[in-house]
Design an enzyme around this catalytic site. Structure first.
Site, PDB file in Angstrom:
ATOM      1  N   LYS A 183      85.717  60.489  33.822  1.00 23.83           N
ATOM      2  CA  LYS A 183      86.922  59.671  33.601  1.00 23.83           C
ATOM      3  C   LYS A 183      86.649  58.196  33.901  1.00 23.83           C
ATOM      4  O   LYS A 183      87.554  57.373  33.851  1.00 23.83           O
ATOM      5  CB  LYS A 183      88.066  60.135  34.540  1.00 23.83           C
ATOM      6  CG  LYS A 183      88.688  61.454  34.174  1.00 23.83           C
ATOM      7  CD  LYS A 183      89.996  61.678  34.949  1.00 23.83           C
ATOM      8  CE  LYS A 183      89.761  61.868  36.430  1.00 23.83           C
ATOM      9  NZ  LYS A 183      91.011  62.110  37.195  1.00 23.83           N
ATOM     10  N   LYS A 234      85.427  57.103  36.947  1.00 23.87           N
ATOM     11  CA  LYS A 234      85.607  56.782  38.368  1.00 23.87           C
ATOM     12  C   LYS A 234      84.484  57.413  39.168  1.00 23.87           C
ATOM     13  O   LYS A 234      84.144  58.574  38.942  1.00 23.87           O
ATOM     14  CB  LYS A 234      86.927  57.365  38.893  1.00 23.87           C
ATOM     15  CG  LYS A 234      88.139  56.779  38.234  1.00 23.87           C
ATOM     16  CD  LYS A 234      89.404  57.392  38.781  1.00 23.87           C
ATOM     17  CE  LYS A 234      90.587  56.899  37.961  1.00 23.87           C
ATOM     18  NZ  LYS A 234      91.855  57.271  38.554  1.00 23.87           N
TER      19      LYS A 234
END
Ligand code: CTP
Length: 154
Positions: free
Chosen positions: A46, A48
């Protein structure tokens, strides 16, 4: 009457007040709150890179009074299956995800709650990186000072 199950997902890195506010508000919407905590691998996918490990992030979320169950979130596609498996009535996320999960309206109610202003794990991670660089600079200056003193002693 059967209990109303609420479901949410997230990385919840560096747990902060924005996370707590969201989870408390979601819990108030039903009788049970389930949380899919993103694994380290899925978080990276994602975009992150969590500082806190999945095991610790999941344990912190599990310990909250407003949370009734935790399981790993490993991919985008698992949501519909999770909703069916846990008989979920409400799927809720923060407003940064507005509209992103509307296809789940085929299975349950989908809501987006306003984010808490002024706090975000990504921002904390950025600040930590800046501090880290500043710290490295300070250490280098201290080392330069020590070596100049040692040179003078020679
Ligand atoms: N959240 C919120 N208010 C904040 C931060 C997060 O309501 N100030 C919500 C998000 O909208 C999401 C959940 O908390 O539904 C988990 O968010 P997550 O992405 O793990 O945390 P963030 O702090 O938003 O991290 P990032 O800044 O990396 O997106």
């Amino acid at each position: 009457m059967s209990e109303k199950v609420v479901l949410t997902y997230g990385t919840f890195d560096l747990f902060h007040i924005g996370h707590l506010n969201l989870l408390r508000r979601l819990r108030q919407l039903g009788d049970r709150l389930l949380v899919g905590v993103s694994t380290d691998e899925f978080s990276k996918l994602k975009g992150k890179q969590p500082i806190i490990s999945f095991t610790d992030r999941a344990e912190i979320i599990r310990a909250l009074r407003c949370v009734d169950g935790v399981f790993p979130e490993e991919c985008w596609e698992q949501k519909a299956g999770d909703i069916r498996k846990h008989c979920v009535s409400v799927f809720g996320m923060g407003s940064d995800w507005e509209g992103r999960f509307d296809e789940l309206k085929a299975y349950c109610e989908v809501i987006y709650l306003p984010r808490t202003e002024g706090i975000s794990s990504t921002e904390i991670r950025k600040t930590l990186k800046i501090l880290d660089r500043a710290h490295t600079r300070e250490l280098k200056q201290a080392l330069d000072l020590v070596s100049s003193i040692v040179e003078r002693l020679d």
